[in-house]
Write an enzyme that holds these catalytic residues in place. Sequence first.
Site, PDB file in Angstrom:
ATOM      1  N   CYS A   1       0.870  -1.180  -0.013  1.00 27.95           N
ATOM      2  CA  CYS A   1       0.045   0.038  -0.047  1.00 27.95           C
ATOM      3  C   CYS A   1       0.800   1.163  -0.102  1.00 27.95           C
ATOM      4  CB  CYS A   1      -0.948  -0.151   1.342  1.00 27.95           C
ATOM      5  SG  CYS A   1      -1.708   1.383   1.488  1.00 27.95           S
TER       6      CYS A   1
ATOM      7  N   HIS B   1      -9.279  -3.651  -1.754  1.00 32.55           N
ATOM      8  CA  HIS B   1      -8.309  -2.705  -1.243  1.00 32.55           C
ATOM      9  C   HIS B   1      -8.533  -1.163  -1.207  1.00 32.55           C
ATOM     10  CE1 HIS B   1      -3.834  -1.929  -0.077  1.00 32.55           C
ATOM     11  NE2 HIS B   1      -4.353  -0.773  -0.562  1.00 32.55           N
ATOM     12  N   GLU B   2      -8.625  -0.832  -2.484  1.00 30.07           N
ATOM     13  CA  GLU B   2      -9.185   0.785  -2.698  1.00 30.07           C
ATOM     14  C   GLU B   2     -10.293   1.012  -1.892  1.00 30.07           C
ATOM     15  OE1 GLU B   2      -7.037   2.613  -3.796  1.00 30.07           O
ATOM     16  OE2 GLU B   2      -5.759   0.851  -4.552  1.00 30.07           O
TER      17      GLU B   2
ATOM     18  N   HIS C   1     -10.162   1.758   1.874  1.00 33.18           N
ATOM     19  CA  HIS C   1      -9.494   3.257   2.081  1.00 33.18           C
ATOM     20  C   HIS C   1     -10.816   4.256   2.122  1.00 33.18           C
ATOM     21  CE1 HIS C   1      -5.149   2.738   2.007  1.00 33.18           C
ATOM     22  NE2 HIS C   1      -5.277   2.259   0.630  1.00 33.18           N
TER      23      HIS C   1
HETATM   24 ZN    ZN Z   1      -3.673   1.297  -0.101  1.00 32.72          ZN
END
Ligand code: ZN
Length: 184
Positions: free
Chosen positions: A103, A145-146, A149
């Site tokens: 990341c 993953h995005e 966030h």
């Molecule tokens: Zn990330």
Amino acid sequence: MAIRKIIRMGHPVLRKEGKKVPIKNIKSPEIVSLIKDMHETMKSSDGIGLAAPQIGESLQLAIIEIPEDSPRYPGTKKSDLLIIFNPKVTILDKKNQGYWEGCLSLPGLRGYVERPRKIRVDFLNENGEEVSLKLEGFLSTVFQHEIDHLNGKLYVDRMKDPKKFSYTEEYDKYHSDEGENFSE
Ligand code: ZN
């Protein structure tokens, strides 16, 4: 356009849920210019994804772009620049798949994370149009993953085995044959 500073783990904005972007604001000069900044920032870090909170903007906005013939990810296809507002994930197959994730907000580190292998993502694109994508494999992990966030989550929250958390250099030396990897 400008390359923006990517904030790192420990910064409180990474732990906040991003605000939804109202559809009427999607084409506003502020948002259009923010997307340009995100794209430049991502490219300058050789990234394939970036979420607005990572540059300190607490919004439900992320971008993903898989470059052509990426040597890091053989077998993946080049993608257009995907611009994702206000996404919602539905799990289509609870079976998990694991990747060693990296990341941009945790530079120099890798961690093994398992996520559902098949999902549907519903979101608004840069024209405010509703898009629904069914994803599996690599892209399923990248999207999750995005989108994490945008909800104040980092991949470390999803790790089950702290033994599978490593500096990138040691990962390359000792763990790179332990499955596939993905680095934002
Ligand atoms: Zn990330």
